[in-house]
Design an enzyme around this catalytic site. Structure first.
Site, short mmCIF file in Angstrom:
data_model
loop_
_atom_site.label_atom_id
_atom_site.label_comp_id
_atom_site.label_asym_id
_atom_site.label_seq_id
_atom_site.Cartn_x
_atom_site.Cartn_y
_atom_site.Cartn_z
N THR A 107 26.81 -37.72 -25.58
CA THR A 107 25.55 -37.02 -25.80
C THR A 107 25.79 -35.57 -26.20
OG1 THR A 107 24.48 -38.49 -24.21
CG2 THR A 107 23.32 -36.46 -24.76
N LYS B 105 31.23 -44.70 -14.58
CA LYS B 105 29.98 -44.78 -15.32
C LYS B 105 30.04 -46.10 -16.09
CE LYS B 105 27.46 -42.59 -19.14
NZ LYS B 105 27.52 -41.56 -20.21
N TYR C 17 34.67 -44.27 -17.50
CA TYR C 17 33.49 -44.55 -18.32
C TYR C 17 33.79 -45.74 -19.21
CZ TYR C 17 29.71 -43.62 -21.74
OH TYR C 17 28.62 -43.72 -22.57
#
Length: 289
Positions: A37, A153, A125
């Site tokens: 992001t 995550k 992740y």
């Protein structure tokens, strides 16, 4: 956390600090800096390291700075991880490498090397939709035995795999949802929380949903999840972070355009986002002056 750019496309460090504070003020407990992001692939090593330090200076002990330091170059990832520790980051986001497509043993050794290069806690992740590689629950369980790998995550969107990670890892190993639309389900199975995109716009509302879940009020949590579902999905109608940056700019919180190879939404996509965002109360505080 998105990375703000100025009109010339340079990192706007002052606006990044303002955004960091605003995100904590609107429900977030910590910040992933230079993740997907945050357009990490479009940032230089120097820009990333400076962002970690500037954001940490801005928020102090109010929240954790989780530095997105890893890519598919293990040696370079180690160097950036050490720099992140030096400038004050609190933890590392350790992403499954894209493009190389290592076997599971390669993933284990890659993450073990990254974990051992600093004293910082590491959050794994797993995001197969971006990396074209899934880290299996067996590999995650194996990595959970490394002292400073403290959680994952999980964005595999495989509920069985995620359930097995929650079931088979130590009690203090934390599982965060990697997708806003899966937070309710993952937390209902014992997950810890979410690394969120939508929290840029509706952070307090997401936190309320999570609070209902933790209190055992499944009906209220489910109702909030269903109410927020369209914004969770709508922020991915084109590649993240294009929609969320559009939403922040639209709210008055200027974060600039994405860097190439990403581009702002076209007219049709912008109209779709306008119609979506008009349905929600955007709760990030916008700086004045």
């Amino acid at each position: 956390m998105v990375t703000p750019f100025d009109a010339e496309g340079q990192v706007d460090y002052e606006q990044a600090k303002r955004l960091a504070v605003a995100l904590l003020d609107s429900g977030s407990d910590g910040l992933v800096v230079t993740g997907t992001t945050g357009e990490g692939p479009a940032l230089s090593m120097d820009e990333k390291a400076r962002l970690y330090g500037e954001v940490k200076d801005a928020i102090g002990d109010r929240g954790a700075v989780i530095a997105g330091t890893s890519d598919n170059n293990t040696t370079a990832s180690i160097e950036l991880s050490k720099e992140a520790e030096r400038v004050g980051a609190d933890a590392l986001l350790l992403t499954v490498p894209a493009y190389n497509k290592p076997p599971q043993e390669g993933l284990y050794r890659h993450f073990k090397a990254l974990a051992e290069c600093t004293n910082l806690p590491g959050m794994l992740y797993n995001v197969p939709s971006r990396t074209s590689l899934n880290m299996t629950n067996e590999t995650t369980v194996r990595l959970s035995g490394i002292d400073n790998i403290i959680g994952i995550k999980e964005a595999s969107s495989d509920p069985v795999q995620i359930a097995r990670v929650i079931r088979d890892t130590p009690d203090d190993f934390r599982v965060w949802s990697g997708n806003d639309d899966e937070t309710f389900g993952i937390m209902s199975m014992g997950g810890f929380g979410v690394v969120s995109v939508a929290a840029h716009l509706v952070g307090n509302q997401i936190k309320q949903m999570m609070g209902y879940t933790l209190e055992g009020d499944v009906e209220a949590a489910g109702a909030e999840h269903l109410r927020l579902l369209d914004i969770f999905k709508g922020l991915f109608i084109v590649s993240n972070p294009i929609p969320v940056k559009y939403g922040l700019n639209r709210s008055g919180f200027r974060v600039g355009e994405p860097r190439l190879p990403l581009v702002p939404p076209d007219e049709k996509t912008a109209a779709q986002l306008d119609a979506l965002l008009d349905r929600y109360d955007i709760d990030i505080p916008v700086p004045t002056g």
